[in-house]
Write a protein that holds these residues in place. Sequence first.
Motif, PDB file in Angstrom:
ATOM      1  N   GLN A 293      36.448  -0.419  -5.661  1.00  0.00           N
ATOM      2  CA  GLN A 293      37.693  -0.138  -6.369  1.00  0.00           C
ATOM      3  C   GLN A 293      37.495  -0.259  -7.878  1.00  0.00           C
ATOM      4  OE1 GLN A 293      41.302  -1.768  -4.557  1.00  0.00           O
ATOM      5  NE2 GLN A 293      40.215  -2.029  -2.631  1.00  0.00           N
ATOM      6  N   ASP A 294      36.681  -1.222  -8.314  1.00  0.00           N
ATOM      7  CA  ASP A 294      36.376  -1.336  -9.742  1.00  0.00           C
ATOM      8  C   ASP A 294      35.610  -0.110 -10.245  1.00  0.00           C
ATOM      9  OD1 ASP A 294      37.606  -3.797  -9.879  1.00  0.00           O
ATOM     10  OD2 ASP A 294      35.731  -4.948  -9.769  1.00  0.00           O
ATOM     11  N   SER A 295      34.820   0.509  -9.364  1.00  0.00           N
ATOM     12  CA  SER A 295      34.045   1.683  -9.776  1.00  0.00           C
ATOM     13  C   SER A 295      34.940   2.877 -10.083  1.00  0.00           C
ATOM     14  CB  SER A 295      33.024   2.062  -8.693  1.00  0.00           C
ATOM     15  OG  SER A 295      33.648   2.689  -7.576  1.00  0.00           O
ATOM     16  N   GLY A 296      36.221   2.790  -9.712  1.00  0.00           N
ATOM     17  CA  GLY A 296      37.160   3.841 -10.086  1.00  0.00           C
ATOM     18  C   GLY A 296      37.314   4.008 -11.577  1.00  0.00           C
ATOM     19  N   ARG A 297      36.768   3.071 -12.362  1.00  0.00           N
ATOM     20  CA  ARG A 297      36.808   3.219 -13.826  1.00  0.00           C
ATOM     21  C   ARG A 297      36.117   4.514 -14.260  1.00  0.00           C
ATOM     22  NH1 ARG A 297      32.818  -0.243 -12.399  1.00  0.00           N
ATOM     23  NH2 ARG A 297      30.725   0.157 -13.229  1.00  0.00           N
ATOM     24  N   GLY A 298      35.135   4.964 -13.474  1.00  0.00           N
ATOM     25  CA  GLY A 298      34.465   6.222 -13.810  1.00  0.00           C
ATOM     26  C   GLY A 298      35.406   7.406 -13.690  1.00  0.00           C
ATOM     27  N   ILE A 299      36.319   7.345 -12.734  1.00  0.00           N
ATOM     28  CA  ILE A 299      37.315   8.406 -12.575  1.00  0.00           C
ATOM     29  C   ILE A 299      38.276   8.388 -13.751  1.00  0.00           C
ATOM     30  CG2 ILE A 299      39.141   9.301 -11.072  1.00  0.00           C
ATOM     31  CD1 ILE A 299      37.689   7.892  -8.722  1.00  0.00           C
ATOM     32  N   VAL A 300      38.694   7.180 -14.152  1.00  0.00           N
ATOM     33  CA  VAL A 300      39.574   7.058 -15.314  1.00  0.00           C
ATOM     34  C   VAL A 300      38.881   7.594 -16.564  1.00  0.00           C
ATOM     35  CG1 VAL A 300      40.843   5.426 -16.764  1.00  0.00           C
ATOM     36  CG2 VAL A 300      40.773   5.088 -14.285  1.00  0.00           C
ATOM     37  N   GLU A 301      37.594   7.311 -16.683  1.00  0.00           N
ATOM     38  CA  GLU A 301      36.826   7.819 -17.820  1.00  0.00           C
ATOM     39  C   GLU A 301      36.824   9.343 -17.845  1.00  0.00           C
ATOM     40  OE1 GLU A 301      32.125   8.268 -19.060  1.00  0.00           O
ATOM     41  OE2 GLU A 301      32.742   6.463 -17.974  1.00  0.00           O
ATOM     42  N   ALA A 302      36.637   9.949 -16.682  1.00  0.00           N
ATOM     43  CA  ALA A 302      36.631  11.414 -16.615  1.00  0.00           C
ATOM     44  C   ALA A 302      37.995  11.979 -16.977  1.00  0.00           C
ATOM     45  CB  ALA A 302      36.212  11.868 -15.214  1.00  0.00           C
ATOM     46  N   TRP A 303      39.060  11.335 -16.519  1.00  0.00           N
ATOM     47  CA  TRP A 303      40.396  11.789 -16.908  1.00  0.00           C
ATOM     48  C   TRP A 303      40.609  11.632 -18.408  1.00  0.00           C
ATOM     49  CZ3 TRP A 303      43.059   8.884 -12.284  1.00  0.00           C
ATOM     50  CH2 TRP A 303      42.905   9.655 -11.113  1.00  0.00           C
ATOM     51  N   GLY A 304      40.000  10.588 -18.985  1.00  0.00           N
ATOM     52  CA  GLY A 304      40.086  10.421 -20.427  1.00  0.00           C
ATOM     53  C   GLY A 304      39.420  11.566 -21.168  1.00  0.00           C
ATOM     54  N   ARG A 305      38.322  12.080 -20.624  1.00  0.00           N
ATOM     55  CA  ARG A 305      37.669  13.236 -21.237  1.00  0.00           C
ATOM     56  C   ARG A 305      38.554  14.470 -21.157  1.00  0.00           C
ATOM     57  NH1 ARG A 305      32.533  12.854 -22.738  1.00  0.00           N
ATOM     58  NH2 ARG A 305      32.332  15.125 -22.673  1.00  0.00           N
ATOM     59  N   LEU A 306      39.452  14.475 -20.187  1.00  0.00           N
ATOM     60  CA  LEU A 306      40.421  15.570 -20.078  1.00  0.00           C
ATOM     61  C   LEU A 306      41.642  15.342 -20.978  1.00  0.00           C
ATOM     62  CD1 LEU A 306      40.215  16.089 -16.237  1.00  0.00           C
ATOM     63  CD2 LEU A 306      39.705  17.841 -17.951  1.00  0.00           C
ATOM     64  N   GLY A 307      41.637  14.230 -21.701  1.00  0.00           N
ATOM     65  CA  GLY A 307      42.720  13.957 -22.639  1.00  0.00           C
ATOM     66  C   GLY A 307      43.838  13.110 -22.073  1.00  0.00           C
ATOM     67  N   ILE A 308      43.657  12.547 -20.870  1.00  0.00           N
ATOM     68  CA  ILE A 308      44.740  11.836 -20.196  1.00  0.00           C
ATOM     69  C   ILE A 308      44.502  10.331 -20.263  1.00  0.00           C
ATOM     70  CG2 ILE A 308      45.923  11.483 -18.003  1.00  0.00           C
ATOM     71  CD1 ILE A 308      45.112  14.367 -17.283  1.00  0.00           C
ATOM     72  N   GLN A 309      45.459   9.619 -20.821  1.00  0.00           N
ATOM     73  CA  GLN A 309      45.457   8.166 -20.861  1.00  0.00           C
ATOM     74  C   GLN A 309      46.762   7.674 -20.255  1.00  0.00           C
ATOM     75  OE1 GLN A 309      42.834   6.460 -22.078  1.00  0.00           O
ATOM     76  NE2 GLN A 309      41.712   8.226 -22.912  1.00  0.00           N
ATOM     77  N   GLY A 310      46.715   6.552 -19.568  1.00  0.00           N
ATOM     78  CA  GLY A 310      47.931   6.028 -18.942  1.00  0.00           C
ATOM     79  C   GLY A 310      48.055   4.536 -19.118  1.00  0.00           C
ATOM     80  N   ARG A 311      49.284   4.052 -19.053  1.00  0.00           N
ATOM     81  CA  ARG A 311      49.521   2.608 -19.143  1.00  0.00           C
ATOM     82  C   ARG A 311      50.854   2.287 -18.471  1.00  0.00           C
ATOM     83  NH1 ARG A 311      53.237   1.761 -23.274  1.00  0.00           N
ATOM     84  NH2 ARG A 311      53.439   3.497 -24.750  1.00  0.00           N
TER      85      ARG A 311
END
Length: 327
Positions: A293-311
Amino acid sequence: MMTEAYQLTLLHEYGPAAHYFPVIERIHALVAERAEELSVPPFSLTVVLSCNMSASIARYGEPGFHAERLGGMVAGKTLPQVRDYSNTVVILDAAADMDVVDIVHLATHEYGHVLQGRLRTAAGTRPARPTRDQTPEETAAILAFEAADEFRCDLLSNVVLNTVTLDVDGSRRPMHLGDAYGDGYFDALAGILDSRVHPGWPDLVEAYRNWKIDLGAMFGKLVNEADQVLTLIGHAEAVALASGQPPTLDRFRAHPAVERYLAPMWTPIRRVLEGAVMIPPLAEFGDVDRALQDSGRGIVEAWGRLGIQGRLTEDHQVYLDVGDPVE
């Protein structure tokens, strides 16, 4: 059929398919032995061989199911009837053009979902039922362990396929996933890199930025496609490992879809899987699952490259900020 801890009921719906019952019973016996070794808590399983997948899946809890996926069609579905997987229904598509090898793979794969569902619940690592929209980090954690589950379910199938030997060039060797599925998963992945991932994902974000799609629809589609692509990679990676081939994404390393998005998504998951046994026993499952589940950070990183950030805001609402995709 019944073991002491693991009960099996066999049904067929919307057409005759009972001739596969002995195959399922044999698989059940083999998997029950593995379940005992892994300290999987008891469960009751109903396997339904159905000639109408959508109708059977709707009957057991998922109306509106669509079998189409990126790279192929769903031919098996695991439906827990309670959240802890102690009572689960597996639907297998008996209407598809399948032989015994297909049934063995499909049934064993779905058994893998049952084992992992029970282990995840017992280990206390299954995420709680959502009470609000999920942040990208929470969503990515689920996508990561679900992709890993697909890989491990296929490897469980490979163990059963290994019990059959083939004559290859005059010598006998165990059958493996590569014999059953060849380059099918690799070809399917190649087919969606251009058509769906790149430029498809950055184009989807730009469609939102140009008022052509709303935010929820855009991110929902992105999450759904990421889920399906990671599932496809998990299947392909299992075939690659079972047949002694290089890691899946090595085949497509130069493609921008892999370089920018898919390698960052899959590589952290793969590293966790490389450091663990195929399906960890209960005593180890929680630590491995938390790492996945912690490795999902790589998915978040890829979404960040697409310009998407969330909080998550102070009032527990999910806020998504969408900027320019990184090219």
